[in-house]
Each structure stands twice: as structure tokens, then as C-alpha cells.
Write a protein that holds these residues in place. Structure first.
Motif, PDB file in Angstrom:
ATOM      1  N   CYS A 222     -16.953  88.821  28.533  1.00  6.34           N
ATOM      2  CA  CYS A 222     -17.208  89.421  29.927  1.00  6.34           C
ATOM      3  C   CYS A 222     -16.776  90.994  29.955  1.00  6.34           C
ATOM      4  CB  CYS A 222     -16.180  88.660  30.953  1.00  6.34           C
ATOM      5  SG  CYS A 222     -16.750  86.754  31.242  1.00  6.34           S
ATOM      6  N   ARG A 223     -15.713  91.297  29.323  1.00  6.00           N
ATOM      7  CA  ARG A 223     -15.630  92.590  29.257  1.00  6.00           C
ATOM      8  C   ARG A 223     -16.462  93.631  28.544  1.00  6.00           C
ATOM      9  NH1 ARG A 223     -15.766  97.387  29.044  1.00  6.00           N
ATOM     10  NH2 ARG A 223     -13.801  98.689  28.291  1.00  6.00           N
ATOM     11  N   ASN A 224     -17.004  93.108  27.345  1.00  6.95           N
ATOM     12  CA  ASN A 224     -18.137  93.580  26.863  1.00  6.95           C
ATOM     13  C   ASN A 224     -19.601  93.712  27.558  1.00  6.95           C
ATOM     14  OD1 ASN A 224     -16.618  93.870  24.534  1.00  6.95           O
ATOM     15  ND2 ASN A 224     -17.260  92.091  23.502  1.00  6.95           N
ATOM     16  N   ALA A 225     -19.799  92.785  28.504  1.00  4.91           N
ATOM     17  CA  ALA A 225     -21.080  92.683  29.246  1.00  4.91           C
ATOM     18  C   ALA A 225     -20.843  93.450  30.432  1.00  4.91           C
ATOM     19  CB  ALA A 225     -21.210  91.091  29.556  1.00  4.91           C
ATOM     20  N   MET A 226     -19.642  93.589  31.096  1.00  9.62           N
ATOM     21  CA  MET A 226     -19.718  94.138  32.508  1.00  9.62           C
ATOM     22  C   MET A 226     -20.152  95.677  32.600  1.00  9.62           C
ATOM     23  SD  MET A 226     -15.645  94.282  33.290  1.00  9.62           S
ATOM     24  CE  MET A 226     -14.570  95.408  33.116  1.00  9.62           C
ATOM     25  N   ALA A 227     -20.444  96.189  33.472  1.00  6.64           N
ATOM     26  CA  ALA A 227     -20.532  97.468  33.897  1.00  6.64           C
ATOM     27  C   ALA A 227     -19.486  98.306  33.729  1.00  6.64           C
ATOM     28  CB  ALA A 227     -21.251  97.858  35.256  1.00  6.64           C
ATOM     29  N   SER A 228     -19.613  99.534  33.552  1.00  5.24           N
ATOM     30  CA  SER A 228     -18.189 100.436  33.416  1.00  5.24           C
ATOM     31  C   SER A 228     -17.041 100.275  34.754  1.00  5.24           C
ATOM     32  CB  SER A 228     -18.355 101.914  33.275  1.00  5.24           C
ATOM     33  OG  SER A 228     -19.293 102.388  34.276  1.00  5.24           O
TER      34      SER A 228
ATOM     35  N   ILE B 122      -9.774  94.888  35.746  1.00  6.50           N
ATOM     36  CA  ILE B 122     -10.898  95.940  35.496  1.00  6.50           C
ATOM     37  C   ILE B 122     -10.634  96.126  33.913  1.00  6.50           C
ATOM     38  CG2 ILE B 122     -10.493  96.728  37.790  1.00  6.50           C
ATOM     39  CD1 ILE B 122      -8.606  98.812  36.899  1.00  6.50           C
ATOM     40  N   ALA B 123     -11.443  97.162  33.659  1.00  3.70           N
ATOM     41  CA  ALA B 123     -11.328  97.697  32.296  1.00  3.70           C
ATOM     42  C   ALA B 123     -10.130  98.470  32.000  1.00  3.70           C
ATOM     43  CB  ALA B 123     -12.407  98.526  32.047  1.00  3.70           C
TER      44      ALA B 123
ATOM     45  N   ALA C  84      -7.681  90.892  25.912  1.00  6.04           N
ATOM     46  CA  ALA C  84      -9.146  91.109  25.959  1.00  6.04           C
ATOM     47  C   ALA C  84      -9.764  92.370  26.387  1.00  6.04           C
ATOM     48  CB  ALA C  84      -9.840  90.300  27.225  1.00  6.04           C
ATOM     49  N   GLY C  85      -8.957  93.417  26.356  1.00 11.13           N
ATOM     50  CA  GLY C  85      -9.256  94.594  26.915  1.00 11.13           C
ATOM     51  C   GLY C  85      -9.410  94.917  28.379  1.00 11.13           C
ATOM     52  N   LEU C  86      -8.539  94.034  29.149  1.00  7.10           N
ATOM     53  CA  LEU C  86      -8.906  94.213  30.546  1.00  7.10           C
ATOM     54  C   LEU C  86      -7.537  94.537  31.179  1.00  7.10           C
ATOM     55  CD1 LEU C  86     -11.131  91.003  30.929  1.00  7.10           C
ATOM     56  CD2 LEU C  86     -11.725  93.382  31.755  1.00  7.10           C
TER      57      LEU C  86
ATOM     58  N   ALA D 273     -21.605  84.988  24.485  1.00  9.84           N
ATOM     59  CA  ALA D 273     -21.877  86.067  25.113  1.00  9.84           C
ATOM     60  C   ALA D 273     -22.355  85.606  26.494  1.00  9.84           C
ATOM     61  CB  ALA D 273     -23.079  86.690  24.449  1.00  9.84           C
ATOM     62  N   VAL D 274     -22.335  86.686  27.345  1.00  8.13           N
ATOM     63  CA  VAL D 274     -22.688  86.522  28.887  1.00  8.13           C
ATOM     64  C   VAL D 274     -23.708  87.440  29.186  1.00  8.13           C
ATOM     65  CG1 VAL D 274     -20.778  85.276  29.372  1.00  8.13           C
ATOM     66  CG2 VAL D 274     -20.843  87.733  29.955  1.00  8.13           C
ATOM     67  N   THR D 275     -24.305  87.166  30.160  1.00  6.46           N
ATOM     68  CA  THR D 275     -25.495  88.225  30.878  1.00  6.46           C
ATOM     69  C   THR D 275     -24.812  89.390  31.092  1.00  6.46           C
ATOM     70  OG1 THR D 275     -26.529  86.354  31.925  1.00  6.46           O
ATOM     71  CG2 THR D 275     -27.010  88.588  32.749  1.00  6.46           C
ATOM     72  N   PRO D 276     -25.440  90.599  30.521  1.00  7.56           N
ATOM     73  CA  PRO D 276     -24.864  91.928  30.543  1.00  7.56           C
ATOM     74  C   PRO D 276     -25.393  92.765  31.670  1.00  7.56           C
ATOM     75  CG  PRO D 276     -26.821  92.101  29.039  1.00  7.56           C
ATOM     76  CD  PRO D 276     -26.618  90.715  29.603  1.00  7.56           C
TER      77      PRO D 276
END
Length: 336
Positions: A260-266, A334-335, A314-316, A231-234
Motif C-alpha cells: 500500500c505504501r508503494n502504491a499510494m500518492a505522496s 502517512i508516509a 512498512a515505511g509508514l 501489489a495493489v492498484t497504484p
């Protein structure tokens, strides 16, 4: 006026002898020849006495290097520095001494010598030669690990500022440098964008060497311990992966990107900073680096289409690819 290309036969012979030049460059660098010549030209005998070498053997190595622009021999048979040789000195800005020692050490040299078997099988011989995978070996062999990390820092310091200034970080508030090492790139990003806050994310033993406080950026950056495989810092706006994905196969890369995708802001971004190999036959640094990766690591350099596929899994979504004044490009996602 461009010089004429070499005759096809000469091209093949020159390429076949390429390892001799690498060996000569490594020898002159390890012996510290450039540092000894900083005071002015010296004869091979004078140099040999100073560095503890055989004068005749040293002359032959320096004569070869002078023929390709590294060092220069004068009419009195003394050798001096050229602009290229200046970069081999240890205490000069943008020194490449550590980079040469890294690139010519056995972790790259030995597996490349068995490239034929790698091409036949698709498997690097590194584990068999050294008894363990690449990064595990660097952890277990302190000297090899130190040489590698000094060399990587040397190369990164040349490119960090140029890359950081190739992207507009002003719209964002918080950036996480994932696997950011000692913080060299993050320092350049924070210095170029005074409103930005940073997070240097890496293993504890790596963060112990952080340069952020020395750069006067401790108030604008936090250290976060972790493992980007997990995991990475959210919650940040931007996640930077500089020279990370090229170390790993596609499956591992998708996992890192998904974290990274799970952690990043929208509204967040993921910035992949690696070479992007262009189509066509033109020379490109990524093509050389890719074969080095083939020999020693499980990773690879990738094309834009290959990055697009990884990001999608990866959902990006790849939004754009930006060139920089270096061999590396910035692939922004981006997402999806």
C-alpha cells in the motif's frame, strides 16, 4: 443502578458453562425458530411440529435462551420473540442470523476446544483438524465458505455506515478498498462523500459478487482484480484495509502495508480498520476476537503500539487513531 457482580465462584461456573449457551443459540438459529415465531407466540409442541423437532428437547433449549433474554416464555408456556430474538429472523433489517451461524460453526468451535495445546505451542490446530489453512479450507469447502462470507457480510453491514461516517474523506479524490469483498464498506464511503471515486480491489471470484452496481455506484467505482500479497492498484489518495491485517502475522502484515505504501500518492493515507485493544482490564470485543484468532488463524488483534511498529517497518507513520461507534477503530498512517 448497576447490578451487583456475581459471586466469584458463580462467575467461574457461568464462564465454564458458556459453550452451552453458544450451542443453544446456534441450534435455535439453525432451526429457524425466530422466523416461525414472527406470527406470534407458540407452544413448544406447535413449534416442534413446524420445524421437525422433538417438543421436549426444543422446550429445554428455548427455556435456557429465555433465561438470558433470547425469547420469552409466557404464563401459558408459549414462547415469543424478544428484541434480541428478532435479530435471529432471516428477513429483517440488520439480521444477525448469518452471523450466529458463522460464529458457531466448526471452523471456530473445534480449534477453540484445543486452546490449551495452542497456548502450549503457540500454533493453531486448525491445519491439523481440517487438513489445510483457514482460508484454503473455506475455498475447498463451499458450504463452510458460503456460511463464513454470509456471516461476515451480516456483521459488516451493521458497522460499515458507522465507520464510514467516522472519517472525513472529503479532502481526497480516490480511495481503494483493499480486499474489500462485495463492496459493502466502499458503498457507505462513496455515499457519504459524493465527490469521491472508488476502487474495489479483490480476487476475481470475490468481485463477481460486487454490490456496487446495485447501489447505483458503477459510474463512480471500478473493479480491480489482484492479490494484495503481491501489489495493489497504484496512485490513490487513500488505501483502506478493513478487517484484513488481523487475519495475518506481523511479517505478512508488513508486506501488505508496504504494498500500500508503494502504491499510494505522496500525500496519501492508509487506513487500518481493526480493533485496537486498549490497556487495562475492562471488557473489549477485541480481546474475545483475539483469542478466536489465536485458535483458528495466524493473525491477532493488536494494540496501538503494535500497529505503530508494523507501520514503521512498512515505511509508514501512525498519524492518529480514531474511535468509531463500533468495536473497530480507524488507525491512520502517512508516509514516514
Amino acid at each position: 443502578m448497576n447490578p451487583s457482580p456475581p459471586h466469584p465462584a458463580q462467575l467461574i461456573v457461568d464462564l465454564g458453562f458458556g459453550f452451552i449457551l453458544s450451542g443453544a443459540l446456534a441450534t435455535a438459529t439453525e432451526l429457524g425458530v425466530a422466523d416461525h415465531l414472527a406470527r406470534g407466540p407458540q407452544s413448544p409442541a406447535e413449534l416442534a411440529k413446524a420445524i421437525g423437532a422433538d417438543a421436549s428437547a426444543l422446550f429445554r433449549v428455548l427455556r435456557l435462551l429465555a433465561s438470558v433474554g433470547v425469547f420469552i416464555e409466557d404464563a401459558e408456556g408459549r414462547f415469543g420473540l424478544t428484541p434480541a430474538a428478532e435479530l435471529l429472523r432471516s428477513q429483517v433489517p440488520n439480521s444477525l442470523r448469518d452471523a450466529v451461524l458463522m460464529l458457531t460453526q466448526k471452523i471456530f468451535w473445534a480449534p477453540t476446544g484445543e486452546l490449551t495445546q495452542t497456548v502450549r505451542t503457540g500454533q493453531t490446530p486448525f491445519d491439523r483438524i481440517f487438513g489445510q489453512p483457514f482460508f484454503d479450507y473455506l475455498t475447498s469447502d463451499a458450504a463452510a465458505g458460503a456460511t463464513f462470507h454470509r456471516g461476515m457480510s451480516s456483521l459488516s453491514d451493521l458497522e460499515n455506515g458507522l465507520i464510514a461516517r467516522s472519517y472525513d474523506f472529503n479532502p481526497f479524490q480516490r480511495v481503494v478498498d483493499v480486499g474489500g469483498g462485495h463492496g459493502g464498506f466502499l458503498i457507505e464511503v462513496l455515499q457519504s462523500t459524493p465527490t469521491l471515486q472508488g476502487v474495489l480491489f479483490d480476487h476475481p471470484h470475490v468481485l463477481a459478487g460486487s454490490r456496487l452496481a446495485t447501489a447505483g455506484l458503477a459510474a463512480r467505482c471500478e473493479h480491480a482484480e489482484g492479490d494484495f500479497f503481491q501489489a495493489v492498484t497504484p496512485g490513490a489518495d487513500v488505501y483502506v484495509l478493513k478487517r484484513i491485517l488481523h487475519d495475518w502475522n506481523d511479517e505478512v502484515c508488513v508486506n501488505i502495508l508496504r504494498n500500500c505504501r508503494n502504491a499510494m500518492a505522496s500525500h496519501g493515507r492508509v487506513l487500518v480498520i481493526d480493533t485496537v485493544i486498549p490497556p487495562g482490564n475492562a471488557p473489549h470485543g477485541g480481546k474475545v476476537l483475539d483469542v478466536m484468532m489465536l485458535a483458528s488463524l495466524p493473525g491477532r488483534e493488536r494494540t496501538e503500539a503494535e500497529f505503530r511498529k508494523l507501520l514503521a517497518e512498512a515505511g509508514l507513520q501512525l498519524s492518529r487513531t480514531l474511535s468509531t461507534p463500533t468495536a473497530l477503530s480507524i488507525t491512520e498512517a502517512i508516509a514516514a
